[in-house]
Design a protein around this motif. Sequence first.
Motif, PDB file in Angstrom:
ATOM      1  N   LEU A   3       0.847  -1.192   0.000  1.00 30.93           N
ATOM      2  CA  LEU A   3       0.000   0.000   0.000  1.00 30.93           C
ATOM      3  C   LEU A   3       0.883   1.242   0.000  1.00 30.93           C
ATOM      4  N   LEU A   4       0.447   2.266  -0.715  1.00 30.03           N
ATOM      5  CA  LEU A   4       1.091   3.582  -0.676  1.00 30.03           C
ATOM      6  C   LEU A   4       0.179   4.504   0.118  1.00 30.03           C
ATOM      7  N   LEU A   5       0.660   4.956   1.264  1.00 34.47           N
ATOM      8  CA  LEU A   5      -0.130   5.812   2.154  1.00 34.47           C
ATOM      9  C   LEU A   5       0.379   7.238   2.028  1.00 34.47           C
ATOM     10  N   VAL A   6      -0.520   8.166   1.686  1.00 33.82           N
ATOM     11  CA  VAL A   6      -0.119   9.552   1.435  1.00 33.82           C
ATOM     12  C   VAL A   6      -0.939  10.485   2.321  1.00 33.82           C
ATOM     13  N   ASP A   7      -0.256  11.186   3.238  1.00 36.92           N
ATOM     14  CA  ASP A   7      -0.923  12.151   4.120  1.00 36.92           C
ATOM     15  C   ASP A   7       0.117  13.138   4.619  1.00 36.92           C
ATOM     16  N   ASP A   8      -0.218  14.428   4.602  1.00 40.48           N
ATOM     17  CA  ASP A   8       0.748  15.440   5.041  1.00 40.48           C
ATOM     18  C   ASP A   8       0.854  15.528   6.563  1.00 40.48           C
ATOM     19  N   ASP A   9      -0.102  14.919   7.259  1.00 38.41           N
ATOM     20  CA  ASP A   9      -0.052  14.892   8.723  1.00 38.41           C
ATOM     21  C   ASP A   9       0.826  13.710   9.150  1.00 38.41           C
ATOM     22  N   ARG A  10       2.021  14.028   9.679  1.00 35.39           N
ATOM     23  CA  ARG A  10       3.000  12.988  10.000  1.00 35.39           C
ATOM     24  C   ARG A  10       2.488  12.001  11.058  1.00 35.39           C
ATOM     25  N   LEU A  11       1.732  12.513  12.029  1.00 40.87           N
ATOM     26  CA  LEU A  11       1.228  11.640  13.094  1.00 40.87           C
ATOM     27  C   LEU A  11       0.243  10.627  12.527  1.00 40.87           C
ATOM     28  N   ALA A  48      -3.125   2.828  -3.604  1.00 37.77           N
ATOM     29  CA  ALA A  48      -2.736   4.050  -2.902  1.00 37.77           C
ATOM     30  C   ALA A  48      -3.908   4.542  -2.049  1.00 37.77           C
ATOM     31  N   ILE A  49      -3.585   5.022  -0.845  1.00 39.71           N
ATOM     32  CA  ILE A  49      -4.576   5.635   0.049  1.00 39.71           C
ATOM     33  C   ILE A  49      -4.143   7.079   0.222  1.00 39.71           C
ATOM     34  N   CYS A  50      -4.889   8.005  -0.367  1.00 42.49           N
ATOM     35  CA  CYS A  50      -4.440   9.388  -0.482  1.00 42.49           C
ATOM     36  C   CYS A  50      -5.343  10.356   0.274  1.00 42.49           C
ATOM     37  N   ASP A  51      -4.711  11.242   1.030  1.00 49.07           N
ATOM     38  CA  ASP A  51      -5.424  12.367   1.623  1.00 49.07           C
ATOM     39  C   ASP A  51      -5.871  13.282   0.495  1.00 49.07           C
ATOM     40  N   VAL A  52      -7.033  13.892   0.637  1.00 47.27           N
ATOM     41  CA  VAL A  52      -7.552  14.761  -0.423  1.00 47.27           C
ATOM     42  C   VAL A  52      -6.873  16.125  -0.394  1.00 47.27           C
ATOM     43  N   GLY A  59      -4.464  15.748  -3.181  1.00 44.04           N
ATOM     44  CA  GLY A  59      -4.798  14.384  -3.558  1.00 44.04           C
ATOM     45  C   GLY A  59      -5.534  14.315  -4.889  1.00 44.04           C
ATOM     46  N   LEU A  60      -6.380  15.307  -5.147  1.00 43.30           N
ATOM     47  CA  LEU A  60      -7.118  15.343  -6.411  1.00 43.30           C
ATOM     48  C   LEU A  60      -6.195  15.564  -7.601  1.00 43.30           C
ATOM     49  N   GLU A  61      -5.084  16.274  -7.377  1.00 47.91           N
ATOM     50  CA  GLU A  61      -4.093  16.449  -8.438  1.00 47.91           C
ATOM     51  C   GLU A  61      -3.185  15.223  -8.566  1.00 47.91           C
ATOM     52  N   LEU A  77      -8.680   9.355   1.442  1.00 52.16           N
ATOM     53  CA  LEU A  77      -8.758   9.465   2.897  1.00 52.16           C
ATOM     54  C   LEU A  77      -8.865  10.953   3.195  1.00 52.16           C
ATOM     55  N   SER A  78      -9.951  11.376   3.828  1.00 50.54           N
ATOM     56  CA  SER A  78     -10.162  12.809   4.011  1.00 50.54           C
ATOM     57  C   SER A  78     -10.911  13.113   5.302  1.00 50.54           C
TER      58      SER A  78
END
Length: 200
Positions: A3-11, A48-52, A59-61, A77-78
Motif C-alpha cells: 500500500l502507498l499511504l499519502v498524508d501530510d499529517d506525520r502523526l 494508494a490511500i491518499c489524503d484529499v 490528492g485530487l491532483e 482518505l479525508s
Amino acid sequence: TTLLLVDDDRLILTTLADGLRAAGFEVLEASSGEAALKLAKEGDPDLAICDVRMPGMSGLELVPRLRDQAGVPFIFLSAYGDEDVVRLASEYGALGYLVKPVDVPDMLPMIRTALVRAAEIRRLRHSEEQLNTALANSREASMAIGVLMERHRLNRGAAFELLRSHARSNRKKLTDIASELLDAVEKTNDIKPPTGGRDS
C-alpha cells in the motif's frame, strides 16, 4: 500486498502505517504528492490511500498522475465527507472513500474490497490489450490474404494456405509474415514513375 499511504499529517501517516503493517501489509509512506509519485514508480504499490487536501499537490491532483504514470488504483482518505468532495472522488475513479478520523480495523474492509476491484480492473485491461492485439493481427493477416488473392488469383482458402505455408517454411509466425508482406507492398507503392510522361 503493498500500500502507498499519502498524508501530510506525520502523526496520522505514522499511526496508520504502523497499524496497516501490523495487519500484514507492506506500506510505503509519503507526506507529499511529489514523494508519492516517486515511491509509486519505485515501489509498484497495489493500492494508494491518499489524503484529499494537502499543501502543494493535492490528492485530487495526485491521483490522476498515479493512475496514468504508474497504473496505481486508489482510495481517498479525508477529513471532509461533504457530497461535493465525495462526488469528485467518484469522478476521479476512486475505489473507495474513508473519512478521518479512522482506525485501521475500520479501514481494512474498504482496503480489501478496493484491492479486489483493482485486480478485476487490471484483468479487464489486460484482456482488452490482448483483444486489441488479436484484432490488429487479424486485420494484418486478412489484408495480406487479400493481397495474395489479387496477385495470384487465388480464393481465400488457397491464399491463407499459401501464407501459412510460407510462414512455416521460414519458421516465423503467420502474423509476422503478413506484416512483412504488407510492408513490402507499401514500399512498392511508394515507388512511382515520374508524372508528365517521357521527354520528346
